[in-house]
Design a protein around this motif. Sequence first.
Motif, PDB file in Angstrom:
ATOM      1  N   UNK A  84      15.462 -29.592   8.850  1.00 49.19           N
ATOM      2  CA  UNK A  84      15.397 -31.218   9.330  1.00 49.19           C
ATOM      3  C   UNK A  84      13.965 -31.277   9.326  1.00 49.19           C
ATOM      4  N   UNK A  85      13.545 -31.176   8.022  1.00 52.30           N
ATOM      5  CA  UNK A  85      11.751 -31.177   8.111  1.00 52.30           C
ATOM      6  C   UNK A  85      11.130 -32.585   8.223  1.00 52.30           C
ATOM      7  N   UNK A  86      11.862 -33.393   7.947  1.00 46.02           N
ATOM      8  CA  UNK A  86      11.516 -34.958   8.068  1.00 46.02           C
ATOM      9  C   UNK A  86      11.212 -34.993   9.805  1.00 46.02           C
ATOM     10  N   UNK A  87      12.102 -34.636  10.498  1.00 50.63           N
ATOM     11  CA  UNK A  87      12.039 -35.029  11.892  1.00 50.63           C
ATOM     12  C   UNK A  87      10.946 -33.956  12.403  1.00 50.63           C
ATOM     13  N   UNK A  88      10.970 -32.811  11.885  1.00 50.70           N
ATOM     14  CA  UNK A  88       9.919 -31.910  12.451  1.00 50.70           C
ATOM     15  C   UNK A  88       8.304 -32.085  12.056  1.00 50.70           C
ATOM     16  N   UNK A  89       8.344 -32.847  11.079  1.00 51.31           N
ATOM     17  CA  UNK A  89       7.088 -33.508  10.549  1.00 51.31           C
ATOM     18  C   UNK A  89       6.600 -34.706  11.397  1.00 51.31           C
ATOM     19  N   UNK A  90       7.544 -35.392  11.704  1.00 50.77           N
ATOM     20  CA  UNK A  90       7.393 -36.514  12.736  1.00 50.77           C
ATOM     21  C   UNK A  90       6.799 -35.979  13.926  1.00 50.77           C
ATOM     22  N   UNK A  91       7.641 -35.152  14.616  1.00 51.25           N
ATOM     23  CA  UNK A  91       7.060 -34.545  15.952  1.00 51.25           C
ATOM     24  C   UNK A  91       5.898 -34.157  15.872  1.00 51.25           C
ATOM     25  N   UNK A  92       5.450 -33.339  14.800  1.00 47.10           N
ATOM     26  CA  UNK A  92       3.961 -32.889  14.444  1.00 47.10           C
ATOM     27  C   UNK A  92       2.822 -33.741  14.578  1.00 47.10           C
ATOM     28  N   UNK A  93       3.371 -34.958  13.799  1.00 45.48           N
ATOM     29  CA  UNK A  93       2.421 -36.147  13.716  1.00 45.48           C
ATOM     30  C   UNK A  93       2.121 -36.775  15.013  1.00 45.48           C
ATOM     31  N   UNK A  94       3.096 -36.958  15.993  1.00 48.47           N
ATOM     32  CA  UNK A  94       2.811 -37.463  17.403  1.00 48.47           C
ATOM     33  C   UNK A  94       2.237 -36.626  18.176  1.00 48.47           C
ATOM     34  N   UNK A  95       2.167 -35.317  18.001  1.00 47.58           N
ATOM     35  CA  UNK A  95       1.436 -34.336  18.962  1.00 47.58           C
ATOM     36  C   UNK A  95       0.110 -34.344  19.110  1.00 47.58           C
ATOM     37  N   UNK A  96      -0.468 -34.690  20.475  1.00 49.84           N
ATOM     38  CA  UNK A  96      -1.910 -34.785  20.568  1.00 49.84           C
ATOM     39  C   UNK A  96      -2.451 -33.503  20.353  1.00 49.84           C
ATOM     40  N   UNK A  97      -3.621 -33.232  19.750  1.00 51.65           N
ATOM     41  CA  UNK A  97      -4.291 -32.235  19.554  1.00 51.65           C
ATOM     42  C   UNK A  97      -4.551 -31.140  20.926  1.00 51.65           C
ATOM     43  N   UNK A  98      -4.431 -30.046  20.730  1.00 55.27           N
ATOM     44  CA  UNK A  98      -4.693 -28.863  21.867  1.00 55.27           C
ATOM     45  C   UNK A  98      -5.611 -29.436  22.756  1.00 55.27           C
ATOM     46  N   UNK A  99      -5.675 -29.551  24.269  1.00 51.54           N
ATOM     47  CA  UNK A  99      -6.816 -29.991  24.877  1.00 51.54           C
ATOM     48  C   UNK A  99      -7.036 -31.438  24.771  1.00 51.54           C
ATOM     49  N   UNK A 100      -6.286 -32.124  24.214  1.00 55.99           N
ATOM     50  CA  UNK A 100      -6.735 -33.658  24.052  1.00 55.99           C
ATOM     51  C   UNK A 100      -5.944 -34.588  25.210  1.00 55.99           C
ATOM     52  N   UNK A 101      -5.131 -33.859  26.213  1.00 57.89           N
ATOM     53  CA  UNK A 101      -4.385 -34.633  27.215  1.00 57.89           C
ATOM     54  C   UNK A 101      -5.022 -33.872  28.278  1.00 57.89           C
ATOM     55  N   UNK A 102      -5.018 -34.809  29.529  1.00 58.35           N
ATOM     56  CA  UNK A 102      -5.155 -34.368  30.766  1.00 58.35           C
ATOM     57  C   UNK A 102      -4.171 -35.289  31.668  1.00 58.35           C
ATOM     58  N   UNK A 103      -3.613 -34.549  32.932  1.00 55.20           N
ATOM     59  CA  UNK A 103      -2.929 -34.940  33.742  1.00 55.20           C
ATOM     60  C   UNK A 103      -3.335 -34.904  35.206  1.00 55.20           C
TER      61      UNK A 103
END
Length: 292
Positions: A84-103
């Motif tokens: 399911x490469x289309x779904x996988x690519x879509x998830x990867x595209x949405x993922x913020x870069x490592x260290x780019x989120x804070x909570x």
Amino acid sequence: MTKRIRKAVFPVAGLGTRFLPATKAIPKEMLTIVDRPVVQHVVDEARAAGIEHFVFVTGRNKAVIEDHFDMAYELDDTLGRRGKLKELEALKADLPAAGATSFTRQQAPLGLGHAVWCARDIIGDEPFALLLPDMLHHTFGKGCLAEMIDAFEKHGGNHIAVAPVPEDQTHQYGIVGVEDVKAKVSRITKMVEKPARGTAPSNLHITGRYILQPTIFNLLANQETGAGGEIQLTDSMIALSHQERFHAVRFDGDIYDTGSKIGFLTANLAYGLSRGDLGPQLRAEVERLLER
Ligand code: G1P
């Protein structure tokens, strides 16, 4: 030179009582507009505007928001193995870069001003964007925050997105008075949080998108409670407006308050109808229902 806007704050600590029982175990920000959580739509708007760091002010029972913006290793692995490469690519595209989120957590529901103040150490000494996730700003043109960043780069100072509301709704919002009501960008002359009926300085409401200077944090630190017994962001912005310029940036797209049932349902229709893969079929279904 004006500093670049790199960071955005998303206050996501609210309880979502208007949406019970749906929000008993699921944060209201994770309810979906078509197939994306509300908060994802707002993060998309910030990313499109060039934001690099996403700061979430959360609370108890909101951990799933943190998971949503993290890599789901098992899921990625399974999607890959199943082709399911289309779904996988879509998830990867949405993922913020490592260290780019804070909570960070707002420990008690003391108001929007207090939630923003909780982000002070993560923001530091630079101007930042603030996006209220309940309010979806839908447009076929440039996103609302991207327009505001353009205005900020030209004028500096502080910026608030505004749009007209019917006169009988002004008491539900922060309302601003401006020098030129018709201009895309205009100096703010007055601000008031939830004015009593008949006292609003205009019909332009604060729509939930802001660019603020870090000086706001000192004011928020000493802020008394205001309207509704809460620490109101608007009260600190009024104090800051005595020292710094505030501009209103008029948003011309559609705004949906997804914290209300009607706003949420209408947003689902509007976003669904505007999707190439769903729009035509959804339109036919809606027409069929309306003919009943
Ligand atoms: C907040 C702000 C208000 C703004 C509104 C937009 O109010 O205080 O100025 O107009 O968001 O949704 P709340 O909706 O938290 O009462």
